[in-house]
Design an enzyme around this catalytic site. Structure first.
Site, mmCIF file in Angstrom:
data_model
loop_
_atom_site.group_PDB
_atom_site.id
_atom_site.type_symbol
_atom_site.label_atom_id
_atom_site.label_comp_id
_atom_site.label_asym_id
_atom_site.label_seq_id
_atom_site.Cartn_x
_atom_site.Cartn_y
_atom_site.Cartn_z
ATOM 1 N N TYR A 109 33.408 75.639 9.448
ATOM 2 C CA TYR A 109 33.760 74.703 10.820
ATOM 3 C C TYR A 109 34.002 75.539 12.115
ATOM 4 O O TYR A 109 33.401 75.276 13.005
ATOM 5 C CB TYR A 109 35.187 73.893 10.435
ATOM 6 C CG TYR A 109 35.707 73.194 11.632
ATOM 7 C CD1 TYR A 109 35.104 72.017 12.241
ATOM 8 C CD2 TYR A 109 36.747 73.681 12.229
ATOM 9 C CE1 TYR A 109 35.527 71.549 13.222
ATOM 10 C CE2 TYR A 109 37.114 73.068 13.406
ATOM 11 C CZ TYR A 109 36.566 72.155 14.084
ATOM 12 O OH TYR A 109 36.988 71.470 15.354
ATOM 13 N N SER A 139 37.587 74.904 19.915
ATOM 14 C CA SER A 139 39.056 74.828 19.177
ATOM 15 C C SER A 139 39.476 76.257 19.268
ATOM 16 O O SER A 139 38.802 77.316 19.331
ATOM 17 C CB SER A 139 38.555 74.287 17.675
ATOM 18 O OG SER A 139 39.839 74.728 17.054
ATOM 19 N N LYS A 149 31.676 76.081 15.679
ATOM 20 C CA LYS A 149 32.359 75.844 17.091
ATOM 21 C C LYS A 149 31.738 77.081 17.880
ATOM 22 O O LYS A 149 31.443 77.130 19.216
ATOM 23 C CB LYS A 149 33.806 75.963 17.098
ATOM 24 C CG LYS A 149 34.206 74.548 16.674
ATOM 25 C CD LYS A 149 33.901 73.303 17.433
ATOM 26 C CE LYS A 149 34.128 71.945 16.824
ATOM 27 N NZ LYS A 149 33.549 70.933 17.646
HETATM 28 P P1 NAD Z 1 37.017 62.508 15.117
HETATM 29 O O1 NAD Z 1 36.711 62.791 13.830
HETATM 30 O O2 NAD Z 1 38.102 61.595 15.330
HETATM 31 O O3 NAD Z 1 35.913 62.307 16.114
HETATM 32 C C1 NAD Z 1 34.518 62.691 15.836
HETATM 33 C C2 NAD Z 1 33.560 61.507 16.124
HETATM 34 O O4 NAD Z 1 32.226 62.171 16.130
HETATM 35 C C3 NAD Z 1 33.985 60.614 15.172
HETATM 36 O O5 NAD Z 1 34.038 59.353 15.870
HETATM 37 C C4 NAD Z 1 32.537 60.496 14.404
HETATM 38 O O6 NAD Z 1 32.317 59.584 13.762
HETATM 39 C C5 NAD Z 1 31.514 61.061 15.520
HETATM 40 N N1 NAD Z 1 30.468 61.894 14.798
HETATM 41 C C6 NAD Z 1 30.484 63.060 14.062
HETATM 42 N N2 NAD Z 1 29.265 63.504 13.700
HETATM 43 C C7 NAD Z 1 28.402 62.623 14.573
HETATM 44 C C8 NAD Z 1 27.118 62.438 14.730
HETATM 45 N N3 NAD Z 1 26.270 63.590 13.935
HETATM 46 N N4 NAD Z 1 26.568 61.798 15.259
HETATM 47 C C9 NAD Z 1 27.336 60.811 16.015
HETATM 48 N N5 NAD Z 1 28.627 60.814 15.918
HETATM 49 C C10 NAD Z 1 29.245 61.662 15.243
HETATM 50 O O7 NAD Z 1 37.446 64.118 15.723
HETATM 51 P P2 NAD Z 1 38.530 64.317 17.059
HETATM 52 O O8 NAD Z 1 39.752 64.905 16.549
HETATM 53 O O9 NAD Z 1 38.470 63.414 17.911
HETATM 54 O O10 NAD Z 1 37.750 65.632 17.626
HETATM 55 C C11 NAD Z 1 36.648 65.607 18.589
HETATM 56 C C12 NAD Z 1 36.152 66.915 18.865
HETATM 57 O O11 NAD Z 1 37.130 67.917 18.852
HETATM 58 C C13 NAD Z 1 35.529 67.370 17.342
HETATM 59 O O12 NAD Z 1 34.190 68.328 17.649
HETATM 60 C C14 NAD Z 1 36.378 68.286 16.801
HETATM 61 O O13 NAD Z 1 35.787 69.485 16.129
HETATM 62 C C15 NAD Z 1 36.988 69.051 18.074
HETATM 63 N N6 NAD Z 1 38.413 69.528 17.707
HETATM 64 C C16 NAD Z 1 39.464 68.467 17.221
HETATM 65 C C17 NAD Z 1 40.625 69.096 16.997
HETATM 66 C C18 NAD Z 1 41.734 68.358 16.286
HETATM 67 O O14 NAD Z 1 42.572 68.792 15.996
HETATM 68 N N7 NAD Z 1 41.586 66.957 16.428
HETATM 69 C C19 NAD Z 1 40.929 70.628 17.377
HETATM 70 C C20 NAD Z 1 40.072 71.406 18.098
HETATM 71 C C21 NAD Z 1 38.752 70.778 18.226
HETATM 72 C C1 WQD Z 2 49.906 72.710 11.590
HETATM 73 C C2 WQD Z 2 51.094 73.534 11.074
HETATM 74 C C3 WQD Z 2 50.512 73.916 8.637
HETATM 75 C C4 WQD Z 2 50.231 69.983 7.161
HETATM 76 C C5 WQD Z 2 44.139 72.448 12.215
HETATM 77 C C6 WQD Z 2 42.634 73.390 12.118
HETATM 78 C C7 WQD Z 2 42.040 73.547 13.575
HETATM 79 C C8 WQD Z 2 42.194 72.677 14.499
HETATM 80 C C9 WQD Z 2 43.570 71.870 14.621
HETATM 81 C C10 WQD Z 2 40.084 71.490 14.804
HETATM 82 C C11 WQD Z 2 50.597 74.431 10.013
HETATM 83 C C12 WQD Z 2 51.490 73.109 8.577
HETATM 84 C C13 WQD Z 2 50.498 71.155 7.976
HETATM 85 C C14 WQD Z 2 51.409 69.640 6.096
HETATM 86 C C15 WQD Z 2 52.417 71.762 6.875
HETATM 87 N N1 WQD Z 2 41.450 71.464 14.185
HETATM 88 N N2 WQD Z 2 51.435 71.947 7.855
HETATM 89 N N3 WQD Z 2 52.545 70.799 5.880
HETATM 90 O O1 WQD Z 2 46.201 74.371 10.783
HETATM 91 O O2 WQD Z 2 47.271 74.456 12.969
HETATM 92 O O3 WQD Z 2 44.899 73.426 12.927
HETATM 93 O O4 WQD Z 2 43.968 71.638 13.252
HETATM 94 O O5 WQD Z 2 39.542 72.350 15.674
HETATM 95 O O6 WQD Z 2 40.885 74.255 13.356
HETATM 96 O O7 WQD Z 2 42.705 74.346 11.233
HETATM 97 O O8 WQD Z 2 46.864 72.116 12.140
HETATM 98 O O9 WQD Z 2 48.202 70.253 11.613
HETATM 99 O O10 WQD Z 2 46.940 71.197 9.711
HETATM 100 O O11 WQD Z 2 49.043 72.472 10.705
HETATM 101 O O12 WQD Z 2 53.594 72.590 6.675
HETATM 102 O O13 WQD Z 2 51.093 68.851 5.250
HETATM 103 O O14 WQD Z 2 51.601 72.639 10.084
HETATM 104 O O15 WQD Z 2 50.775 75.098 7.592
HETATM 105 O O16 WQD Z 2 51.481 75.512 10.057
HETATM 106 P P1 WQD Z 2 46.134 73.766 12.006
HETATM 107 P P2 WQD Z 2 47.798 71.329 11.006
#
Ligand code: NAD
Ligand code: WQD
Length: 347
Positions: free
Chosen positions: A148, A124, A152
């Protein structure tokens, strides 16, 4: 040969499964469904007209992972499974270290045992230190500020160590910026539990009337309109990036890190405007205070992923908004199936 997708029932995993199947890969999905629903797997099968095995279970259960490796000829792993809520990680760090770190350690141990050493890992942009020049390149300084993010960063370092110890490993770390949107069919999308933390799902739930108004977290940041700027990327573009990463681990060993973003940024107010333009829906909002931990600006330098992965995002912010809205309107309750007959008989 099969690609194992951990967390394949989740938001990004499900979109990646569709891309994998449409590109002719055989897949197996491992997920404990702690943050997802089995319905998504039915939809993936319907959308692609392809079948695949689903293993419901936990990465914390090493014997279960071994069973999955025994039953399949796995060639590589795309590792999405993990917990991802920043606030929850601050409240319950143990949960995050246990699930994300222990789960990954078990997976790597079994992979090593079965001599399958090709992995694409979901990292991330949250691993980058705040207050540094934009855009963020893969060489920018890293420093996570919550449990979190630390999980990562630790997993990235673990993978680098595995490669260091045995150069047969091939590890691609993908640092996602802000994935939003949904598959354009409206069949799969983001289905957060309870009140969403992230901007786009919150915004679509306001637009559909499930939530009253969007609170914009601060308009006194050093940005042109005072609201924070992020690099929003369409989840299907992101999913396609995984196919490129998979190509990379299939052909060469090494340890590589790539940003997956668009290379540009939009403010919160610009996202609201784009959403209103793309969908014709008004989004009631008000300006609130800053949210703790938010950085003013964050966007990616994508030149390395362009050059080395031959990947770049193509979808516009309007498309992201349109597809997020299409998903929301077609699935007002996400994957939950409302049984109207039962509802009526209970009334
Ligand atoms: P998500 O929660 O929708 O998907 C994660 C999946 O992993 C879920 O289906 C959950 O049931 C499964 N899971 C969690 N722990 C588990 C375990 N111990 N064993 C088996 N299954 C397990 O999340 P996502 O948004 O699809 O994100 C996928 C990956 O990408 C995650 O690692 C997340 O940290 C990373 N990521 C997400 C974002 C984002 O904004 N969505 C941003 C950066 C990184
Ligand atoms: C985006 C912008 C908020 C909600 C997060 C995690 C990051 C990564 C991606 C996993 C920001 C603003 C949000 C609301 C708002 N996930 N906002 N009102 O914070 O950039 O990133 O998701 O790895 O680790 O921190 O994403 O969608 O929460 O926010 O004004 O109700 O929207 O302040 O500027 P963020 P977000």
């Amino acid at each position: 040969m099969t690609i194992l997708v951990t967390g394949g029932a989740g938001y990004i995993g499900s979109h990646t499964c569709v891309e994998l199947l449409n590109n002719g890969y055989e897949i197996a999905v491992l997920d404990n469904l702690s943050n997802s629903s089995e319905e998504v797997l039915t939809r993936i099968r319907e959308m692609t007209n392809k079948s695949f095995m689903f293993y419901k279970g936990d990465l914390l259960d090493k014997d279960f992972i071994k069973m999955v490796f025994q039953k399949n000829r796995i060639e590589a792993v795309i590792h999405f499974a993990g917990l991802k809520a920043v606030g929850e990680s601050v409240q319950h760090p143990h949960l995050y270290y246990q699930n994300n770190i222990m789960g990954t350690l078990h997976l790597l141990e079994v992979m090593d045992q079965y001599e399958i050493r090709k992995i694409v890992f979901s990292s991330s942009a949250t691993v980058y230190a705040s207050s540094q020049p934009m855009p963020l390149s893969e060489n920018s300084i890293t420093k996570a500020i919550n449990p979190y993010g630390r999980t990562k960063l630790m997993i990235e370092e673990m993978l680098a160590d595995y490669y260091q110890a045995n150069p047969k490993w091939s590890c691609v770390v993908l640092r996602y910026f802000n994935p939003i949107g949904a598959h354009q069919s409206g069949e799969i999308g983001e289905d957060p539990n309870g009140i969403p933390n992230n901007l786009m799902p919150y915004l679509t739930q306001v637009a559909i009337g499930k939530l009253n108004e969007l609170k914009v977290f601060g308009n006194d940041y050093p940005t042109p309109d005072g609201t924070c700027i992020r690099d929003y990327i369409h989840v299907v573009d992101l999913a396609k990036g995984h196919i490129k990463a998979l190509n990379k681990v299939q052909i060469e060993s090494g340890y590589y890190t790539y940003n997956l973003g668009t290379g540009g940024g939009y403010s919160v107010l610009e996202v609201i405007q784009a959403f209103e333009k793309a969908t014709g829906k008004k989004v009631p909002y008000s300006i609130g205070g800053r949210r703790q931990g938010d950085v003013p600006i964050c966007y990616a330098d994508t030149s390395t992923s362009k050059m080395e992965l031959l990947w770049q995002a193509t979808k516009s912010l309007e498309e992201m908004c349109k597809d997020a809205w299409n998903w929301q309107t077609q699935n007002p309750n996400g994957y939950k199936i409302i049984d109207h007959a039962t509802l009526n008989s209970n009334n």
